[in-house]
Structures are given as structure tokens and as C-alpha cells.
Design a protein around this motif. Structure first.
Motif, PDB file in Angstrom:
ATOM      1  N   ILE A 409       0.873  -1.179   0.000  1.00  0.00           N
ATOM      2  CA  ILE A 409       0.000   0.000   0.000  1.00  0.00           C
ATOM      3  C   ILE A 409       0.914   1.234   0.000  1.00  0.00           C
ATOM      4  CG2 ILE A 409      -1.919   1.173   1.108  1.00  0.00           C
ATOM      5  CD1 ILE A 409      -2.503  -1.719   0.231  1.00  0.00           C
ATOM      6  N   SER A 410       0.747   2.074  -0.999  1.00  0.00           N
ATOM      7  CA  SER A 410       1.641   3.213  -1.194  1.00  0.00           C
ATOM      8  C   SER A 410       0.907   4.528  -0.916  1.00  0.00           C
ATOM      9  CB  SER A 410       2.191   3.210  -2.620  1.00  0.00           C
ATOM     10  OG  SER A 410       2.879   2.002  -2.911  1.00  0.00           O
ATOM     11  N   ILE A 411       1.633   5.605  -1.074  1.00  0.00           N
ATOM     12  CA  ILE A 411       1.038   6.924  -0.875  1.00  0.00           C
ATOM     13  C   ILE A 411       1.244   7.777  -2.122  1.00  0.00           C
ATOM     14  CG2 ILE A 411       1.364   6.843   1.627  1.00  0.00           C
ATOM     15  CD1 ILE A 411       3.467   9.264  -0.298  1.00  0.00           C
ATOM     16  N   LEU A 412       0.423   8.807  -2.242  1.00  0.00           N
ATOM     17  CA  LEU A 412       0.598   9.829  -3.264  1.00  0.00           C
ATOM     18  C   LEU A 412       1.166  11.077  -2.601  1.00  0.00           C
ATOM     19  CD1 LEU A 412      -2.708   9.617  -5.341  1.00  0.00           C
ATOM     20  CD2 LEU A 412      -0.402   9.074  -6.163  1.00  0.00           C
ATOM     21  N   GLY A 413       2.081  11.743  -3.286  1.00  0.00           N
ATOM     22  CA  GLY A 413       2.655  12.960  -2.744  1.00  0.00           C
ATOM     23  C   GLY A 413       3.312  13.777  -3.834  1.00  0.00           C
ATOM     24  N   LEU A 414       4.210  14.658  -3.424  1.00  0.00           N
ATOM     25  CA  LEU A 414       4.914  15.538  -4.347  1.00  0.00           C
ATOM     26  C   LEU A 414       6.413  15.300  -4.265  1.00  0.00           C
ATOM     27  CD1 LEU A 414       3.072  18.943  -3.744  1.00  0.00           C
ATOM     28  CD2 LEU A 414       2.601  17.238  -5.514  1.00  0.00           C
ATOM     29  N   LYS A 415       7.104  15.488  -5.371  1.00  0.00           N
ATOM     30  CA  LYS A 415       8.555  15.393  -5.383  1.00  0.00           C
ATOM     31  C   LYS A 415       9.130  16.457  -4.445  1.00  0.00           C
ATOM     32  CE  LYS A 415       9.445  13.333  -9.894  1.00  0.00           C
ATOM     33  NZ  LYS A 415      10.184  13.470 -11.172  1.00  0.00           N
ATOM     34  N   GLY A 416      10.178  16.075  -3.744  1.00  0.00           N
ATOM     35  CA  GLY A 416      10.783  17.015  -2.805  1.00  0.00           C
ATOM     36  C   GLY A 416      10.153  16.992  -1.434  1.00  0.00           C
ATOM     37  N   PRO A 431      13.224   8.947  -3.338  1.00  0.00           N
ATOM     38  CA  PRO A 431      14.645   8.820  -3.025  1.00  0.00           C
ATOM     39  C   PRO A 431      15.338  10.181  -3.070  1.00  0.00           C
ATOM     40  CG  PRO A 431      13.968   7.107  -4.559  1.00  0.00           C
ATOM     41  CD  PRO A 431      12.814   8.050  -4.431  1.00  0.00           C
ATOM     42  N   SER A 432      16.149  10.459  -2.046  1.00  0.00           N
ATOM     43  CA  SER A 432      16.825  11.755  -1.959  1.00  0.00           C
ATOM     44  C   SER A 432      18.068  11.606  -1.098  1.00  0.00           C
ATOM     45  CB  SER A 432      15.890  12.801  -1.337  1.00  0.00           C
ATOM     46  OG  SER A 432      15.686  12.515   0.045  1.00  0.00           O
ATOM     47  N   THR A 433      18.780  12.719  -0.937  1.00  0.00           N
ATOM     48  CA  THR A 433      19.963  12.725  -0.075  1.00  0.00           C
ATOM     49  C   THR A 433      19.618  12.294   1.336  1.00  0.00           C
ATOM     50  OG1 THR A 433      20.878  14.536  -1.384  1.00  0.00           O
ATOM     51  CG2 THR A 433      21.856  14.163   0.779  1.00  0.00           C
ATOM     52  N   TYR A 434      18.398  12.596   1.778  1.00  0.00           N
ATOM     53  CA  TYR A 434      18.004  12.306   3.153  1.00  0.00           C
ATOM     54  C   TYR A 434      17.841  10.810   3.429  1.00  0.00           C
ATOM     55  CZ  TYR A 434      16.800  17.275   3.540  1.00  0.00           C
ATOM     56  OH  TYR A 434      16.843  18.639   3.556  1.00  0.00           O
ATOM     57  N   ASN A 435      17.451  10.035   2.419  1.00  0.00           N
ATOM     58  CA  ASN A 435      17.036   8.655   2.725  1.00  0.00           C
ATOM     59  C   ASN A 435      17.718   7.564   1.909  1.00  0.00           C
ATOM     60  OD1 ASN A 435      15.687   8.765   0.187  1.00  0.00           O
ATOM     61  ND2 ASN A 435      13.831   9.566   1.172  1.00  0.00           N
ATOM     62  N   GLN A 436      18.381   7.911   0.800  1.00  0.00           N
ATOM     63  CA  GLN A 436      18.865   6.869  -0.102  1.00  0.00           C
ATOM     64  C   GLN A 436      19.880   5.940   0.542  1.00  0.00           C
ATOM     65  OE1 GLN A 436      19.702   9.557  -3.540  1.00  0.00           O
ATOM     66  NE2 GLN A 436      18.871   7.889  -4.754  1.00  0.00           N
ATOM     67  N   LYS A 437      20.641   6.444   1.502  1.00  0.00           N
ATOM     68  CA  LYS A 437      21.659   5.618   2.139  1.00  0.00           C
ATOM     69  C   LYS A 437      21.200   5.046   3.474  1.00  0.00           C
ATOM     70  CE  LYS A 437      25.623   7.589  -0.227  1.00  0.00           C
ATOM     71  NZ  LYS A 437      26.998   8.140  -0.124  1.00  0.00           N
ATOM     72  N   HIS A 446       4.084   7.308  -5.152  1.00  0.00           N
ATOM     73  CA  HIS A 446       4.319   8.060  -6.389  1.00  0.00           C
ATOM     74  C   HIS A 446       4.306   9.536  -6.038  1.00  0.00           C
ATOM     75  CE1 HIS A 446       4.277   9.279 -10.572  1.00  0.00           C
ATOM     76  NE2 HIS A 446       3.345  10.152 -10.233  1.00  0.00           N
ATOM     77  N   TRP A 447       5.275  10.252  -6.583  1.00  0.00           N
ATOM     78  CA  TRP A 447       5.427  11.654  -6.256  1.00  0.00           C
ATOM     79  C   TRP A 447       5.367  12.493  -7.530  1.00  0.00           C
ATOM     80  CZ3 TRP A 447       8.309   7.624  -4.328  1.00  0.00           C
ATOM     81  CH2 TRP A 447       8.069   7.310  -2.976  1.00  0.00           C
ATOM     82  N   PHE A 448       4.370  13.360  -7.577  1.00  0.00           N
ATOM     83  CA  PHE A 448       4.172  14.219  -8.736  1.00  0.00           C
ATOM     84  C   PHE A 448       5.211  15.339  -8.767  1.00  0.00           C
ATOM     85  CE2 PHE A 448      -0.083  12.444  -8.282  1.00  0.00           C
ATOM     86  CZ  PHE A 448      -0.507  12.295  -9.590  1.00  0.00           C
ATOM     87  N   ASP A 449       5.747  15.603  -9.950  1.00  0.00           N
ATOM     88  CA  ASP A 449       6.449  16.858 -10.146  1.00  0.00           C
ATOM     89  C   ASP A 449       5.393  17.953 -10.273  1.00  0.00           C
ATOM     90  OD1 ASP A 449       8.498  18.610 -10.424  1.00  0.00           O
ATOM     91  OD2 ASP A 449       9.325  17.750 -12.265  1.00  0.00           O
ATOM     92  N   PHE A 450       5.778  19.211 -10.075  1.00  0.00           N
ATOM     93  CA  PHE A 450       4.749  20.247  -9.973  1.00  0.00           C
ATOM     94  C   PHE A 450       5.303  21.615 -10.371  1.00  0.00           C
ATOM     95  CE2 PHE A 450       6.805  19.486  -5.922  1.00  0.00           C
ATOM     96  CZ  PHE A 450       7.232  20.748  -5.534  1.00  0.00           C
ATOM     97  N   PRO A 451       4.441  22.549 -10.746  1.00  0.00           N
ATOM     98  CA  PRO A 451       4.866  23.914 -11.058  1.00  0.00           C
ATOM     99  C   PRO A 451       5.260  24.661  -9.786  1.00  0.00           C
ATOM    100  CG  PRO A 451       2.738  23.396 -12.061  1.00  0.00           C
ATOM    101  CD  PRO A 451       3.016  22.322 -11.052  1.00  0.00           C
ATOM    102  N   LEU A 452       6.239  25.525  -9.916  1.00  0.00           N
ATOM    103  CA  LEU A 452       6.757  26.297  -8.786  1.00  0.00           C
ATOM    104  C   LEU A 452       6.362  27.765  -8.892  1.00  0.00           C
ATOM    105  CD1 LEU A 452      10.392  24.889  -8.588  1.00  0.00           C
ATOM    106  CD2 LEU A 452       8.632  24.598  -6.849  1.00  0.00           C
ATOM    107  N   VAL A 453       6.105  28.374  -7.722  1.00  0.00           N
ATOM    108  CA  VAL A 453       5.849  29.809  -7.642  1.00  0.00           C
ATOM    109  C   VAL A 453       7.154  30.491  -7.247  1.00  0.00           C
ATOM    110  CG1 VAL A 453       4.531  31.644  -6.525  1.00  0.00           C
ATOM    111  CG2 VAL A 453       3.467  29.408  -6.942  1.00  0.00           C
ATOM    112  N   LYS A 454       7.508  31.550  -7.953  1.00  0.00           N
ATOM    113  CA  LYS A 454       8.735  32.275  -7.639  1.00  0.00           C
ATOM    114  C   LYS A 454       8.666  33.665  -8.240  1.00  0.00           C
ATOM    115  CE  LYS A 454      11.218  29.041  -9.543  1.00  0.00           C
ATOM    116  NZ  LYS A 454      12.349  28.263 -10.141  1.00  0.00           N
ATOM    117  N   MET A 455       9.446  34.570  -7.684  1.00  0.00           N
ATOM    118  CA  MET A 455       9.593  35.892  -8.287  1.00  0.00           C
ATOM    119  C   MET A 455      10.920  35.937  -9.027  1.00  0.00           C
ATOM    120  SD  MET A 455       9.669  39.756  -6.665  1.00  0.00           S
ATOM    121  CE  MET A 455       7.886  39.998  -6.563  1.00  0.00           C
TER     122      MET A 455
END
Length: 785
Positions: A409-416, A431-437, A446-455
């Protein structure tokens, strides 16, 4: 005026004199000590910050008359013999200015041949200063070591111990206690034993000579002669000389201890999120104390003033996002002391105490989510998220009749995404620097990529990942941050339709073609913190929750009859508001920006205003009912020894009240005005959808700097993404240069900050003063623009 640092000098032994009550002889004690110093062929100085009453009876005049050459100074003198808050009512004396003036005076003395200085308060410990604030709070930024003058009169034992405890509660170091002997009440004997048990020396002094009768024509001369003889005698007593030597040794040892702390820390401590290879003691910041927005750090920053051993350092990470109501907040400290005295810690399985019950009630009201009915307590955000995941997965498995022992049973979330470092929640992030090792990490979701808000270059933009432009459409520009959050309008645009179509198609493919089963949707609303301060387009998060809730058939297409869903649909929606909740972004909840009521939410960090660890996982009645069964094994078998810690709950109750009061009493109106649409357009609204303590002008300036890729600010958060030819990311060093420049700082203070790869972020508390923030902004401009 700039924040004053705490007082610590190598060449000057500076102390503050507090009295257990008014008229206990503070000035006589100060005169005795200064006389003793002067007779040892050293220079003494006496500072009276605020004096009231006639000049002839002023305390600094007394020292000038009897101090054997002591240098004296008074900063503010008022003729009226009343409390400073009454005497100064016609003259505006800001607390910060007064404290800064004291610090400057002492620093100036430290550059001369002055060896010893006393700063004498007025009245008792809690007597008000010029603005009506308790002196114990007014002078706290200096945190000078304390000489406490106890009360030898009837009732003096109680007032002296109460004064000691009030100072201790605020983080002062009481180095010595003096009082006059009274053979009738003998307070010196009782208090001597009391303070001896605290390892604080108490020195009883002979009572000063009584004043001659006013009818005596030579009364003044006789009085001066008697007092001169008194000071001559007492200042040479061995107890006084021994006390001065102890005060000298303590000052030296304090500096020596601070000097060795970084080296000892490197030997003994394993730091979080730190690669120790190549680390040196000079890389470790030594914090002597903290107050308001500032650490008082040893040996950091500029070196052009070698006399000043401690320097104000702005806590630019809000102490890992926990700081909400200022370091050393006296009200929260008092709350903690009360609960510690009333309860200590009491176990919480099948019991209840008032703080836990009151906090649960207040938290539900603050979150204002009609779904929420139950509060589960843990100790930090990571364990609170573990509980949330257990709740969500159990509810989904129960509804869709899945067997988690037989299928993934998995979860849905966002990349990062990042939800903590415990093993379970690690699997809820890609998988990231925090957990891969981490050897047990599996990554279940599954983690969706997403649009970013920025100035960028002065314009608010929504930047769509290059690989998703075909599905989600092109980048977009907005006239204000508020228009980015205008979801009622944006949901009906082409972008909203594209987002929903893409999300639905992706989930459908994952379930039907790849056979994945999802048990929960987990989001960090608005900003993904540890992933790199990623400001997700709120429309994307809103569309994601809408698709999950509006299309339950996506998650069990082959189920014949899943259980009824009275309160939630599709998947339980879990909001991780550990970072973004409770006014961090300027609102009670970050969920409100999305106009979404999650089924489960987790709050920590700001929950106790930055004082003590505590976390609350809040859930709907239906989620709670999933665990209801005749079988004990079906219960939510999760907990820890300090569940619903009474001290933490009490502090959290007061913290929530303080934040709510600030939200309602206009404390942030100055910031909101800067961000209101009316600021740019007189016809616009005066209430912004989103605002920040960081000015709009700052963002405009920084976003145009050559080294800056983008910026954003919301609530207390400011994020600066630096350009990196290698593409950025957590392992990037692009932000190190800016971090180092801020660590050097300016003339007034420096900045302790954290970086996430090529991102440097700064965070204030909810009580940060506009003056400090504007000075911070000037420092940033000088470093980047």
C-alpha cells in the motif's frame, strides 16, 4: 537602534545590581563594592540607567560622594520622586534604546582602564522601567551577572527568594547575594543556608549608621562623616574582598568555558544533518544565551571590537523553524514553570489532565476544520506523521478491503517532500539525499512533479517543469502574490483543467496499468520545506486533492462495494503542517490557502512558540472510528512515555492564545499594509490574500540581482535561490558564499542561517520587530544587489 548584545568583556567585570525590594540598600551595597575595588588600586564605575527624585539624593551622586574616586554616570534623570514609568511618561524612552545605551557605556568603559562596573536598577526586581515593563524583562538582553541585594526586614526572606526565582526564571546568573545583618530578624542566617545550597555566596554586611536627627545643625556633616567611616571599614572586610575575587574568577572562567566549548563539542557531539569530515571547531557557533530574535554568540562575526566577547546573531532559521514568540519569552517560561510545578510529567494512558484537554479544545478551534474531532499527542513532527500515516493507511485498507500484509500500500505525494527521519515516514518521500543511504528505505509511493511559484526579475511567475509543459501548459505571470492564491478564479481556467486532467490520467495509469494501490494523499501545503523551500503552485495542490476526493473509483476500480464514505472520499488527505502551520505563513493554517479541509493534519514546531517539543496529529471522527473494535490489537497502538507532556501542553495553550491575539489585535498590520493590493492600486483591497514580514521592495530588489535565480516570501519565510551552473539541489554549494557574508554581518549584528543546497532561507519569529527586519534587508541588499 541596533539590538544590544549580552554583556561580557575580558577587561571589564560588569554586574547588574537588583534589589529584592525597594529601599533594601542597593546603592549602599554598590558603594561598598566600588570602594573595595578602588582600594585595591583598580578602577570602578557605577551606572544608573534611570534615576528619579532630587539630584542631591540621586544614587550616582551618592557614589560620587563616597565612592573613593568611582566613575559615575546616569543616563536619564527625572526630578519627580516616583516610579520611572510615571516620571518618564512625558518623555519617550524606548526599551531597546535604553538597553543599547547601557551596552555602549559599558563597552566604552571596557576600552579604558575601568576594571569593574555596576549597573544599578531601581526599586525591586519587577519594578517598572520607563515604559512600564518589568526591569527583569527590560534588562534581560544584557544578561549581566547579578548581584542581588536581599531584604533584611520583616518579610524579607520571602521577598528575597521570590526575587531570586524571578531572575532565575528569566535566565539570569545570580553570582552573589548581599544584605544587612539584623540580629532581631536574622534573615541573613536563613538566606545564607538557602543560597549556600544553590552554590551562591551570601555576604552579610553591618547595617549602615542611622541618619542624625534633622534638628541637629550639623546633621549633614555628621552623616557624611559616619558614612565615610562606614565605607572605609566595610570595604576592607575579608568577606567583601573574597567576594570580589570570586566575581573576578567567575568572569574569567566564563570566558575560558566559552573558548573551549567548540573544541569540546567537536570531541563529544554527533551533529544532525552534518558531515563531520573536515569540520573544525571554528565552524561551530557557540551560543551563550538567546533572547527575542537573537542568539548571543561567542567569538563570531567581526573582530574590529576585540573587547566585546558576545555578539547579537539573528536566528535566521528560527531555530529550525520552531521559533515563534521569541527566545526567552517570559510568559511561556512562566507557563512552563507553573506546569512543571503542578504536574511534572504524568502518564497519559487512560488518564487526562487539564492542559491536554484545554489544548485539544483550543487547537480544534484554531484549525477551524469541521472534519476534525480527535487529537493525538506525540513529541515531534516526525512521530506525529508516523501516527498520521498509520491512521490514513488503516482507513483506506478498511474501506477497500485491502490486506497490507499481502500487498504493498503506497502513498501519493509531491517530489521534494520530507516528513521526518523516522523509518516509516522516510518511505513516504521519493529517493533523496536524506534517505537513499538508509538501509531500510524502500520508497513506497508516487510523487508528482509540480509547477513552482517564484519571483524572477520583479515578476511573480509560475514555472512549469520542462517535461510537463505539454500536459500542464506554459509558464504564467501574475501581478501579485495574492492573485496566485485566487483559486476561485484559477480553478476555472485552462491551467486548472489541464492540472486535473494530468493528475487523473497519471493516477489511472498507475493503478490500472501498474497495479499500484494508494492508501493516502500526503501534502506539505504551499511550501515543501526541507526539500529546498519549494513553493508549489497552490492550484496544483488544490487540483490534486480535488481529483483524489472526486474520483474514488480511481483507487479501487475492481472493488464491487467499498464501504460507505460519509466524511472522506477517494483517499484520506493528510496535511503535514509541521513547518507551514500555525501562522508560519501568516494564517492559522496553511490549508486555508488551498481552501481544503484535510482528514488528518499534523502540527508541531510553532505549537509551543519555540520553547518545548510537542506535536499533535488531528483527525476526523471517521478516521478515529476505523480503529474501534472489540479487539485490543485493532487499536492505534502508538505512544511514547512523554505523551501529552503537561508542560508542553500548558505552554502550547498560551502560545496559541498569544498568536491568536496577535492575529486579531493588529500586530501585523504594518506588514499587511505593505502587501495589500491597495499599496499598488488605491482601488484595491486593503486586506491581502497573502503577506509577509519581508517587504515587497526587498523581493523586487533581490529578484533582479545577478547572482539570484529567484526569490519568494510569505508569512515569516524568505527564500533565495542562487544561480548554480551545475543545476542546484541539496548538494549544491551555491548559497555558501551568501551564508558566509551574513555570518560576518554588519556593524550591529550578524546572521546565523541555514542553506538547502543553492537555497538560502531566512525566517523570523512572529514577534520580530520591523526595525530588525529592515536592518536584515539592508544587509541582504549589500550582500547580493
Amino acid at each position: 537602534m541596533a539590538p544590544a548584545g549580552a554583556g561580557l568583556w575580558r577587561t571589564l567585570r560588569a554586574h547588574q545590581v537588583y534589589g529584592a525590594n525597594t529601599d533594601v540598600g542597593k546603592t549602599i551595597v554598590s558603594t561598598v563594592l566600588c570602594n573595595a575595588v578602588q582600594r585595591q588600586k583598580q578602577r570602578a564605575a557605577f551606572l544608573k540607567p534611570v534615576s528619579t527624585g532630587s539630584l542631591d539624593e540621586a544614587d550616582d551622586r551618592h557614589l560620587k560622594r563616597y565612592g573613593a574616586g568611582t566613575l559615575t554616570k546616569c543616563l536619564y534623570q527625572f526630578d519627580e520622586p516616583v516610579s520611572p514609568h510615571i516620571a518618564a511618561k512625558e518623555k519617550s524612552i524606548q526599551d531597546d534604546d535604553l538597553v543599547a545605551s547601557i551596552h555602549k557605556t559599558l563597552s566604552d568603559w571596557a576600552r579604558t582602564d575601568i576594571d569593574f562596573a555596576l549597573v544599578e536598577t531601581a526599586g525591586g526586581v519587577h519594578s517598572p522601567g520607563p515604559n512600564g515593563n518589568s526591569q527583569a524583562d527590560l534588562y534581560r538582553p544584557l544578561r549581566l551577572p547579578i548581584v542581588l541585594v536581599a531584604d533584611s526586614r520583616l518579610g524579607g526572606i520571602s521577598s528575597s527568594i521570590s526575587a531570586y526565582e524571578s531572575l532565575l526564571l528569566r535566565g539570569y546568573d545570580i553570582q552573589s547575594v548581599l544584605l544587612f545583618r539584623d540580629e532581631y530578624y536574622q534573615n541573613h542566617e536563613y538566606l545564607g543556608n538557602f543560597f549556600r545550597n544553590k552554590s551562591i555566596p551570601l555576604v552579610p554586611l553591618p547595617a549602615p549608621p542611622a541618619k542624625p536627627s534633622q534638628t541637629d545643625a550639623n546633621s549633614q556633616a555628621r552623616d557624611e562623616e559616619a558614612m565615610s567611616a562606614y565605607y572605609q571599614q566595610v570595604s576592607q572586610e575579608s568577606d567583601i574582598l573574597r567576594l570580589l575575587e570570586e566575581m573576578n574568577v567567575k568572569n574569567t572562567k566564563r570566558i575560558e568555558h566559552l573558548e573551549e566549548m567548540a573544541g569540546r563539542a567537536q570531541d563529544l557531539i554527533w551533529y544532525p544533518f552534518t558531515q563531520h569530515q573536515g569540520m573544525r571547531p571554528k565552524d561551530i557557533t557557540v551560543i551563550d544565551s538567546a533572547h527575542g530574535d537573537y542568539f548571543q554568540t561567542f567569538g563570531s562575526g567581526r573582530t574590529d571590537n576585540p573587547d566585546s566577547e558576545l555578539r547579537p546573531t539573528f536566528d535566521g532559521s528560527a531555530s529550525w523553524w520552531t521559533q515563534g514568540l521569541g527566545h526567552g519569552n517570559p510568559e511561556l517560561s512562566l507557563s512552563a514553570a507553573y506546569a512543571a510545578g503542578r504536574y511534572g510529567h504524568v502518564m497519559f494512558a487512560g488518564t487526562v489532565h487539564e492542559p491536554a484537554l484545554l489544548l485539544a479544545d483550543n487547537l480544534l478551534k484554531t484549525l477551524d476544520n469541521p472534519r476534525f474531532t480527535k487529537v493525538f499527542y506525540t513529541d515531534n513532527g516526525s512521530t506525529g506523521m508516523e501516527v498520521a500515516i498509520k491512521m490514513g493507511l488503516r482507513a483506506s485498507c478498511d474501506r477497500y478491503d485491502w490486506d497490507a500484509t499481502q500487498e504493498q500500500i503506497s502513498i501519493l505525494g509531491l517530489k521534494g517532500s520530507y516528513h521526518g527521519d523516522t523509518i516509516g515516514v522516510m518511505d513516504c518521500a521519493e529517493p533523496s539525499t536524506y534517505n537513499q543511504k538508509v538501509e531500510w528505505y524502500r520508497g513506497r509511493g508516487h510523487w508528482f512533479d509540480f509547477p513552482l511559484v517564484k519571483m524572477v526579475d520583479g515578476t511573480w511567475k509560475i514555472e512549469v517543469p520542462a517535461e510537463l509543459k505539454a500536459e500542464l501548459g506554459p509558464d504564467a505571470e501574475f501581478g501579485s502574490l495574492g492573485s496566485v492564491f485566487d483559486l476561485n478564479t484559477r480553478l476555472n481556467t485552462e491551467a486548472g483543467q489541464r492540472y486535473k486532467k494530468y493528475i487523473r490520467k497519471t493516477i489511472e495509469d498507475l493503478v490500472q496499468r501498474h497495479g499500484m494501490k494508494f492508501g493516502a494523499l500526503i501534502l506539505e501545503p504551499v511550501i515543501l520545506g526541507a526539500g529546498g523551500m519549494l513553493f508549489c503552485d497552490p492550484l496544483f495542490q488544490r487540483c490534486l486533492t480535488d481529483v483524489v476526493r472526486d474520483h474514488p473509483e480511481l483507487f479501487s476500480p475492481n472493488a464491487s462495494s467499498p464501504k460507505a464514505a460519509p466524511s472522506w472520499s477517494g483517499l484520506p488527505v493528510i496535511f503535514d503542517e509541521v513547518f507551514t502551520g500555525l501562522y508560519r505563513l501568516g494564517r492559522p493554517t496553511s490549508a486555508s490557502f488551498l481552501d481544503v479541509h484535510p482528514d488528518i493534519a499534523v502540527n508541531a514546531k510553532l505549537l509551543t512558540g519555540g520553547l518545548i517539543p510537542l506535536c499533535a496529529t488531528v483527525a476526523s471522527q471517521e478516521i478515529f472510528d476505523t480503529f474501534s473494535s472489540p479487539e485490543k490489537s485493532d487499536a492505534l497502538l502508538h505512544g511514547h512515555s512523554y505523551t501529552a507532556h503537561a508542560v508542553g501542553c500548558t505552554v502550547a495553550v498560551d502560545s496559541l492564545k498569544t498568536m491568536s491575539d496577535m492575529d486579531g489585535n493588529g500586530s501585523w498590520d504594518q506588514f499587511k499594509t505593505d502587501w495589500s493590493p491597495k499599496a499598488a492600486d488605491p482601488a484595491g483591497s486593503s486586506t491581502p490574500e497573502a503577506w509577509s514580514v519581508w517587504s515587497q521592495r526587498l523581493l523586487q530588489d533581490l529578484s533582479c540581482a545577478e547572482s539570484v535565480e529567484s526569490v519568494f516570501a510569505i508569512g515569516t519565510v524568505l527564500s533565495i535561490s542562487l544561480r548554480d551552473a551545475q543545476g542546484g539541489g541539496y548538494t549544491s554549494n551555491a548559497a555558501k558564499g551568501l551564508q558566509q557574508r551574513l555570518a560576518i554581518g554588519g556593524d550591529q549584528f550578524n546572521v546565523h542561517s541555514r542553506v538547502l543546497g543553492n537555497v538560502l532561507y531566512l525566517m523570523s519569529s512572529l514577534t520580530s520587530k520591523p526595525e530588525s527586519l529592515r536592518e536584515m534587508e539592508s544587509m541582504l541588499r549589500a550582500s547580493l544587489v
